[in-house]
Scaffold this active site. Sequence first.
Site, short mmCIF file in Angstrom:
data_model
loop_
_atom_site.label_atom_id
_atom_site.label_comp_id
_atom_site.label_asym_id
_atom_site.label_seq_id
_atom_site.Cartn_x
_atom_site.Cartn_y
_atom_site.Cartn_z
CG PHE A 149 52.52 46.82 62.30
CD1 PHE A 149 52.29 47.18 60.97
CD2 PHE A 149 51.80 45.74 62.81
CE1 PHE A 149 51.37 46.48 60.18
CE2 PHE A 149 50.89 45.05 62.05
CZ PHE A 149 50.67 45.43 60.73
CE LYS A 173 56.60 48.46 73.01
NZ LYS A 173 56.98 48.27 71.59
CD GLU A 176 58.22 45.03 68.91
OE1 GLU A 176 57.51 46.03 69.12
OE2 GLU A 176 57.93 43.89 69.32
CB SER A 226 46.69 42.00 68.69
OG SER A 226 47.69 41.77 69.66
CB CYS A 281 42.25 49.18 63.99
SG CYS A 281 41.87 50.91 64.17
CD GLU A 382 42.73 42.55 63.79
OE1 GLU A 382 43.29 42.14 64.83
OE2 GLU A 382 42.58 43.75 63.52
P1 NAD Z 1 50.59 43.79 68.65
O1 NAD Z 1 49.55 43.54 69.70
O2 NAD Z 1 51.40 42.65 68.18
O3 NAD Z 1 51.65 44.87 69.22
C1 NAD Z 1 51.25 46.09 69.74
C2 NAD Z 1 52.27 46.55 70.77
O4 NAD Z 1 52.30 45.61 71.85
C3 NAD Z 1 53.68 46.65 70.23
O5 NAD Z 1 54.27 47.84 70.69
C4 NAD Z 1 54.37 45.41 70.77
O6 NAD Z 1 55.73 45.63 71.07
C5 NAD Z 1 53.62 45.11 72.06
N1 NAD Z 1 53.49 43.67 72.33
C6 NAD Z 1 53.34 42.67 71.40
N2 NAD Z 1 53.21 41.48 72.03
C7 NAD Z 1 53.25 41.74 73.36
C8 NAD Z 1 53.15 40.92 74.53
N3 NAD Z 1 52.98 39.59 74.45
N4 NAD Z 1 53.25 41.51 75.74
C9 NAD Z 1 53.41 42.85 75.85
N5 NAD Z 1 53.51 43.67 74.77
C10 NAD Z 1 53.44 43.13 73.55
O7 NAD Z 1 49.86 44.56 67.46
P2 NAD Z 1 50.48 44.97 66.03
O8 NAD Z 1 50.62 43.75 65.21
O9 NAD Z 1 51.64 45.88 66.21
O10 NAD Z 1 49.28 45.87 65.46
C11 NAD Z 1 48.16 45.34 64.80
C12 NAD Z 1 46.99 45.21 65.75
O11 NAD Z 1 46.66 46.48 66.31
C13 NAD Z 1 45.72 44.75 65.04
O12 NAD Z 1 45.07 43.81 65.87
C14 NAD Z 1 44.91 46.02 64.91
O13 NAD Z 1 43.51 45.83 64.81
C15 NAD Z 1 45.27 46.71 66.19
N6 NAD Z 1 45.00 48.16 66.13
C16 NAD Z 1 43.92 48.62 66.80
C17 NAD Z 1 43.59 49.97 66.74
C18 NAD Z 1 42.37 50.48 67.45
O14 NAD Z 1 42.14 51.68 67.42
N7 NAD Z 1 41.58 49.63 68.07
C19 NAD Z 1 44.41 50.84 66.02
C20 NAD Z 1 45.52 50.33 65.36
C21 NAD Z 1 45.81 48.97 65.43
#
Ligand code: NAD
Length: 482
Positions: A149, A173, A176, A226, A281, A382
């Site tokens: 997000f 994708k 959401e 994450s 991140c 985090e």
């Molecule tokens: P998230 O892991 O909740 O969601 C990321 C994506 O995974 C979304 O598209 C979501 O629909 C999907 N998703 C969520 N739960 C899932 C599951 N159980 N099974 C399959 N798909 C699932 O992350 P977020 O809250 O959207 O974003 C924040 C996180 O992203 C933080 O941990 C941040 O550090 C990380 N991030 C990392 C980088 C990097 O370069 N390493 C860059 C940006 C964000």
Amino acid sequence: MRVLENFIGGAWSRSSGTTLLDVKNPATGECLAKVPLSTAADVDAAVKAAQAAFPGWSATPPVQRARHLFRLREVFDAHRDEIAAICTAEHGKTLAEARNDFGRGIENVEHAAGIPALLMGQGLEDVASGIDCHTVRQPLGVFAAVTPFNFPPMVPLWFLPYAVATGNTFVLKPSEQVPLSQQRIFELIDQAGLPPGVVNLVHGGREVVNAFCAHEDIAGVSFVGSSAVARHVYRSAAEAGKRVQALGGAKNFLVVMPDAEPSRSIAAIAESIYGCSGQRCLAGSVVVGVGEAYEAVREGLLERARAVVLGDGARPGVTMGPVISAAHRDRVVSYIDRGVAEGARLLLDGRGAKVEGYPHGNWVGPTVFDDVKPGMVIATEEIFGPVACLMRARDLDEAIALANRSEYGNAASIFTSSGRAAREFQRRVGAGMVGVNIGVAAPMAFFPFGGQKGSFFGDLKAHGPTAIDFYTERKIVITRWF
Ligand code: NAD
């Protein structure tokens, strides 16, 4: 209320999913649209469209594919302000932050437009007497990407331009929670005239992700989010025989040496911690003051934190927006509660922050913890919110050891005027992206982006030259003419 549609095979179509989620403005609480949770059948339709487009697209000469990217760049450039406004409305970050977000995305389109040069192989005449050898890079088929997000326009553009420039076709994708920036970006892609099926958009959540990981006609998956989900995607997509790059969460350490330039260092540290409400991140989380640097950093950071103007990111003068959702606000607040319970000293408390006229916003104010100890939960997990954790170290060795205890290894920075200290830090710190007097160590499009340890699963990082490796197979041709 507008219900978002998927973009499959060059046409907008209704998702077959029956569950709809609200897309909310995190400052006002207003519902902006409804996003469908698409199904495995929608994924299959998108993959079929991408597969059908692959033979024609992969046979399109790289110079012509590059011209499509030039057009994409022009149409994106003409809509910078519009996309920034959409990004601020759905995500909450300030307009200036949203412009940078999309700007960094566009730079990837610009970089990928150099594909004829990026795609070149190597050759050597006479590897043995009368025998020559050369390599070519070939696309693999359909690639998918899943994005988080926190950078709604940018993160998908870490992948899409390189996937299509190299001759693959692509399914995205987006998160959401923030689907609207990509919805508009795909309308612009449609306008720019990419052939149908080359890029496809499927809205949804975990069902879509799991369908990507399992689909036999997807060659590779890119994931950003994450660490728990990154690990799951890495395992399941690799198990199904795919290429995977999965970028995970972070806990970034900022080390301040006694010889650091005081005012610009503090400004960079405060921006790293409070910029984008701490939802980067690459955001600084733990500030390690070395020796006598500690007190000066604490006072300087407190002053900067108190000067943050919390509010609706769309309003002039606001320097920090809300966090993404009420659930995430509660999560950040629970970490602050935990820090207090663990015995860290709360110098500035962002819990219960209010913004006049915005009773439904997800507000967390800038927060500063003093006397944070290495084993505390706030020092290890985090938080992904505007919370600074101040820690002491005797010397550089101890500071590096503190950073290297972390299970994460996304970014780390040092503030110093000593070349020797900077060099030691760069060599020994366990992080994939290192800043020297830089608070947000973000590599630009032409360098790779990604962490180490629990922050990255895979071997080929996002964008830069590693993107070309990820999206192509090298074929080695050995030739002899009789
Ligand atoms: P998230 O892991 O909740 O969601 C990321 C994506 O995974 C979304 O598209 C979501 O629909 C999907 N998703 C969520 N739960 C899932 C599951 N159980 N099974 C399959 N798909 C699932 O992350 P977020 O809250 O959207 O974003 C924040 C996180 O992203 C933080 O941990 C941040 O550090 C990380 N991030 C990392 C980088 C990097 O370069 N390493 C860059 C940006 C964000």
